[in-house]
Design an enzyme around this catalytic site. Structure first.
Site, PDB file in Angstrom:
ATOM      1  CD1 TRP A  48      -4.402  11.005   7.213  1.00 51.42           C
ATOM      2  CD2 TRP A  48      -6.273  11.368   6.058  1.00 51.42           C
ATOM      3  NE1 TRP A  48      -4.167  12.048   6.350  1.00 51.42           N
ATOM      4  CE2 TRP A  48      -5.301  12.292   5.631  1.00 51.42           C
ATOM      5  CE3 TRP A  48      -7.535  11.400   5.470  1.00 51.42           C
ATOM      6  CZ2 TRP A  48      -5.547  13.243   4.646  1.00 51.42           C
ATOM      7  CZ3 TRP A  48      -7.788  12.343   4.494  1.00 51.42           C
ATOM      8  CH2 TRP A  48      -6.801  13.253   4.078  1.00 51.42           C
TER       9      TRP A  48
ATOM     10  CG  ASP B 255      -9.835   7.221   2.480  1.00 50.32           C
ATOM     11  OD1 ASP B 255      -9.396   7.260   1.309  1.00 50.32           O
ATOM     12  OD2 ASP B 255      -9.393   7.950   3.392  1.00 50.32           O
TER      13      ASP B 255
ATOM     14  CE  LYS C  84      -0.692   9.160  -0.029  1.00 48.34           C
ATOM     15  NZ  LYS C  84      -0.674   9.222   1.370  1.00 48.34           N
TER      16      LYS C  84
HETATM   17  N1  PGU Z   1      -7.063   8.987   2.988  1.00 43.86           N
HETATM   18  C1  PGU Z   1      -6.070   8.430   3.665  1.00 43.86           C
HETATM   19  C2  PGU Z   1      -6.343   7.226   4.495  1.00 43.86           C
HETATM   20  C3  PGU Z   1      -4.777   8.977   3.589  1.00 43.86           C
HETATM   21  O1  PGU Z   1      -3.801   8.408   4.270  1.00 43.86           O
HETATM   22  C4  PGU Z   1      -4.545  10.121   2.809  1.00 43.86           C
HETATM   23  C5  PGU Z   1      -3.196  10.762   2.724  1.00 43.86           C
HETATM   24  C6  PGU Z   1      -5.636  10.648   2.093  1.00 43.86           C
HETATM   25  C7  PGU Z   1      -6.878  10.056   2.209  1.00 43.86           C
HETATM   26  C8  PGU Z   1      -5.544  11.856   1.221  1.00 43.86           C
HETATM   27  O2  PGU Z   1      -4.672  11.779   0.224  1.00 43.86           O
HETATM   28  P1  PGU Z   1      -4.716  12.732  -1.045  1.00 43.86           P
HETATM   29  O3  PGU Z   1      -3.354  13.273  -1.170  1.00 43.86           O
HETATM   30  O4  PGU Z   1      -5.745  13.790  -0.790  1.00 43.86           O
HETATM   31  O5  PGU Z   1      -5.112  11.825  -2.154  1.00 43.86           O
HETATM   32  N2  PGU Z   1      -2.397  10.695   3.868  1.00 43.86           N
HETATM   33  C9  PGU Z   1      -0.973  10.879   3.859  1.00 43.86           C
HETATM   34  C10 PGU Z   1      -0.531  12.137   3.132  1.00 43.86           C
HETATM   35  C11 PGU Z   1      -0.411  13.375   3.897  1.00 43.86           C
HETATM   36  C12 PGU Z   1      -1.752  13.913   4.343  1.00 43.86           C
HETATM   37  O6  PGU Z   1      -2.038  13.796   5.532  1.00 43.86           O
HETATM   38  O7  PGU Z   1      -2.490  14.422   3.481  1.00 43.86           O
HETATM   39  C13 PGU Z   1      -0.470  10.747   5.274  1.00 43.86           C
HETATM   40  O8  PGU Z   1       0.720  10.940   5.490  1.00 43.86           O
HETATM   41  O9  PGU Z   1      -1.243  10.355   6.159  1.00 43.86           O
END
Ligand code: PGU
Length: 422
Positions: free
Chosen positions: A151, A232, A268
């Site tokens: 990510w 995570d 999510k």
């Molecule tokens: N860790 C991972 C692996 C994730 O994919 C995401 C969110 C988070 C943590 C953080 O999510 P929180 O909203 O802080 O609980 N990833 C999504 C959402 C958009 C972003 O980049 O924040 C994504 O599309 O990759």
């Protein structure tokens, strides 16, 4: 005192005040993930499709507030005894307790002997950041290994927290699967005590997870080398539809009596994206260590955001502690996971029907919210320009943003990109 004197110092009165003290500030680029939505919003096309951000949409393409969340909110509103006082620095105690149980299991011995400390943080991101700041202050080895790729925010979070970021091999583009040998080699070369970031399930962006046997080998290596795992967990329940199955990796590392960290997000799995609800757990060797660790985590949180917000955590606590509502949640969660899985099948079938060149089996095999298509940056740019399909430039598409109605359009775009583009 002459009032004109004070007025003459105002910004409107003299030419001396023309320039901004921020004139040297350059325009920053948009975020690679959230910036996709910004570009999408500017596109007037009626057929535009946003598959950038990982956010669940219904078959009608609408954001979803779970029914059980609406019920919990109703209870909150009706309960006049609820107030809006500050929470403690570590957040809502009941939420923390229930979140630890959800992550580590209802009968987790680690929780029973109180060697786990759990603090409420601002969703997954905030939990990662607080954990990282704590490690930068108190862990003897300030290097963290993150998977390649991962990510996009991970590297930034850990660097800004004061950790030194290195990568370990994770994904093999040739097989579109796990580079297990590379992973083991890189982790075995990591210095003792180094932190290892692991995606608990539904790896973002690749959708490739280790098998349980591979997890066991990773666990043995990490313990043998004295590395510190930092999980995570942003997709518990989203990978398989089962909250317990998706927590198995983490639970393996707790069952061996060792230490680890886990960042949980309810964005999510409960659809609480904008409520920013999450938790950081630090699993320690003993209750005594856990209690001292918590006292130091409070010193990280207090000057950062003082204490977390009450509303979202109260929703989660109501749902997790009420058997009926918990069951309703698991049904709704499973329905979201199943819809994503059915989108995988539909996209796969649509590409097959078009005779699109290439092996698209990975669409079916990958797990969680995303498909890592293997499309390159130029192909992605082509799809955005010609078909108004928005996705991250690494070729990741959010399956949760797709519906039966939009699958044909996406398949047309992929087909054209693969056959006509670069
Ligand atoms: N860790 C991972 C692996 C994730 O994919 C995401 C969110 C988070 C943590 C953080 O999510 P929180 O909203 O802080 O609980 N990833 C999504 C959402 C958009 C972003 O980049 O924040 C994504 O599309 O990759």
């Amino acid at each position: 005192m002459d009032p004109n004197h004070t007025i003459s110092a105002s910004a409107t009165s003299g030419s001396d005040f023309g320039g901004s003290v921020f004139d040297h500030v350059v325009q920053a680029p948009e975020d690679p993930i959230l910036g996709v939505t910004v570009a999408y919003n500017k596109d007037p096309s009626p057929v535009k499709l946003n598959l950038g951000v990982g956010a669940y949409r219904t078959e009608e393409g609408k954001p979803l507030v779970l029914n059980v969340v609406r019920r919990a909110e109703q209870l909150l509103v009706n309960d006049r005894s609820r107030v809006k006082e500050y929470l403690p620095i570590v957040g809502l105690a009941e939420f923390n307790k229930l979140s630890a149980k959800l992550m580590f299991g209802a009968d987790s011995p680690a929780i029973q002997v109180k060697r786990v400390t759990t603090v409420q943080c601002l969703s997954g991101t905030g939990s990662l950041r607080v954990g990282a700041e704590f490690l930068a202050r108190h862990h003897h080895q300030r290097t963290i290994y993150i998977p390649q790729p991962t990510w996009g925010n991970h590297g930034k979070i850990f660097t800004l927290a004061g950790l030194s970021v290195k990568t370990y091999r994770y994904y093999d583009p040739a097989t579109r699967g796990l580079n297990f040998q590379g992973l083991l080699e890189d982790l075995s070369l990591a210095p003792s005590g180094a932190i290892v970031l692991l995606h608990a399930c539904a790896h973002n962006p690749t959708g490739v997870d280790p098998t349980l046997q591979q997890w066991e080998q990773i666990r043995q290596l990490i313990r043998l080398k004295g590395l510190l795992p930092f999980f995570d967990s942003a997709y518990q329940g989203f990978a398989s539809g089962s909250l317990d199955a998706d927590a198995q990796s983490v639970r393996m590392f707790v069952a061996d009596g060792g230490e680890c960290l886990a960042a949980q997000s309810y964005a999510k799995n409960m659809g609480l994206y904008g409520e920013r609800v999450g938790a950081l757990s630090i699993v320690c060797k003993t209750a005594d260590v856990a209690s001292r660790v918590e006292s130091q985590v409070k010193l990280v949180i207090r000057p950062m955001f003082s204490n977390p917000p009450i509303h979202g955590a109260s929703i989660v606590a109501i749902i997790l502690k009420n058997r009926d509502m918990y069951n309703e949640w698991t049904v709704e969660l499973k329905a979201m996971a199943d819809r994503i899985i059915s989108m995988r099948q539909q996209l796969f079938d649509a590409l097959r029907a078009r005779g699109t060149p290439g092996d698209w089996n990975h669409i079916l095999k990958q797990i969680g919210m995303f498909t890592f298509t293997g499309l390159n940056t130029a192909q992605v740019a082509f799809m955005t320009k010609e078909y108004h399909v928005y996705m991250t430039s690494d070729g990741r598409i959010s399956m949760a943003g797709l519906s039966s109605k939009t699958v044909p359009h996406l398949a047309d775009a992929i087909h054209a990109a693969v056959t006509r583009a670069i």
